[in-house]
Design an enzyme around this catalytic site. Sequence first.
Site, short mmCIF file in Angstrom:
data_model
loop_
_atom_site.label_atom_id
_atom_site.label_comp_id
_atom_site.label_asym_id
_atom_site.label_seq_id
_atom_site.Cartn_x
_atom_site.Cartn_y
_atom_site.Cartn_z
CG ASP A 141 -2.06 1.00 1.10
OD1 ASP A 141 -2.65 1.36 2.15
OD2 ASP A 141 -2.34 1.43 -0.03
CG ASP A 169 -5.42 -0.26 -1.06
OD1 ASP A 169 -5.25 0.84 -0.52
OD2 ASP A 169 -6.52 -0.65 -1.52
CG ASN A 170 -4.63 2.02 -3.49
OD1 ASN A 170 -3.75 1.94 -2.64
ND2 ASN A 170 -5.81 2.56 -3.25
CD GLU A 199 -8.45 4.65 0.18
OE1 GLU A 199 -8.75 3.60 -0.43
OE2 GLU A 199 -7.31 5.11 0.14
#
Length: 215
Positions: A141, A169-170, A199
């Site tokens: 992340d 993530d992402n 988020e």
Amino acid sequence: TRTSRPQRILKAVQTKATVGDPQSVITAIDHFCRHREWAMNVGDEKGSILDSVVNEVSPVTVLELGTYCGYSTVRIARLLPPGACVITLEFNPDYAAIARQVIKWSGLEDKVQLVEGASGDWIPWMKEHFGVQAFDLVFLDHWKERYLPDTKLLEECGLIQKGTVLLADNVICPGTPDYLEYVRNSPHYNSQYYRSHLEYTKAEDGLEKSVFLGY
Ligand SMILES: Cc1ccc(Cc2cc(O)c(O)c(C(=O)NC/C=C/[C@H]3O[C@@H](n4cnc5c(N)ncnc54)[C@H](O)[C@@H]3O)c2)cc1
Ligand SMILES: [Mg+2]
């Protein structure tokens, strides 16, 4: 001078959360970031997916790349059994200082080793310095263009072994195209996408879980 956003996040924790109660720390940060100021924590929706992967893997050693304010560090550490720990790397000293206080407020400092420094510098020292054989789980992340080089570095250092799970993530927003292409096309990884949202927003984002199959 003005406080920083991480300092305001810490203040929200210290005013709204209960010392020693990790869930209240998570709830305080999510509430602040949803109703006051957006911040790049993995958040509650993707955080629930992170929780389910941690519970499924029940890791003994976890590596987190990019601590930021320690939100996901707390999410992970609160689920670890005694003896398990998460090593989290953060190269911004201001963020690291905030994260240490967030982790302390949650009462999880015994399960967390926060290392101030760059992933590229520290990964080669993991075995020697922390006595890590291999990581059971890696949560990526940090800067998105570091995902692929750091994964290759972890492989070269023998820190990824059969069964190691990478959770990134992402992968959609901001996006990590070169990393996705690598883990999805490599015969050494079994990869799956968990669709979710960026988020605290309605934008699409998601997590990619990749299990190393061995060489
Ligand atoms: C276009 C656009 C922009 C922003 C977003 C929103 C969005 C949503 C998200 O969930 C995101 O994770 C991000 C994002 O950019 N994250 C980068 C996170 C870095 C943290 O990790 C630290 N760090 C960075 N490289 C390293 C490194 N080598 N070694 C050690 N620490 C490192 C930094 O010091 C920071 O603490 C952005 C969505 C879309
Ligand atoms: Mg992120």
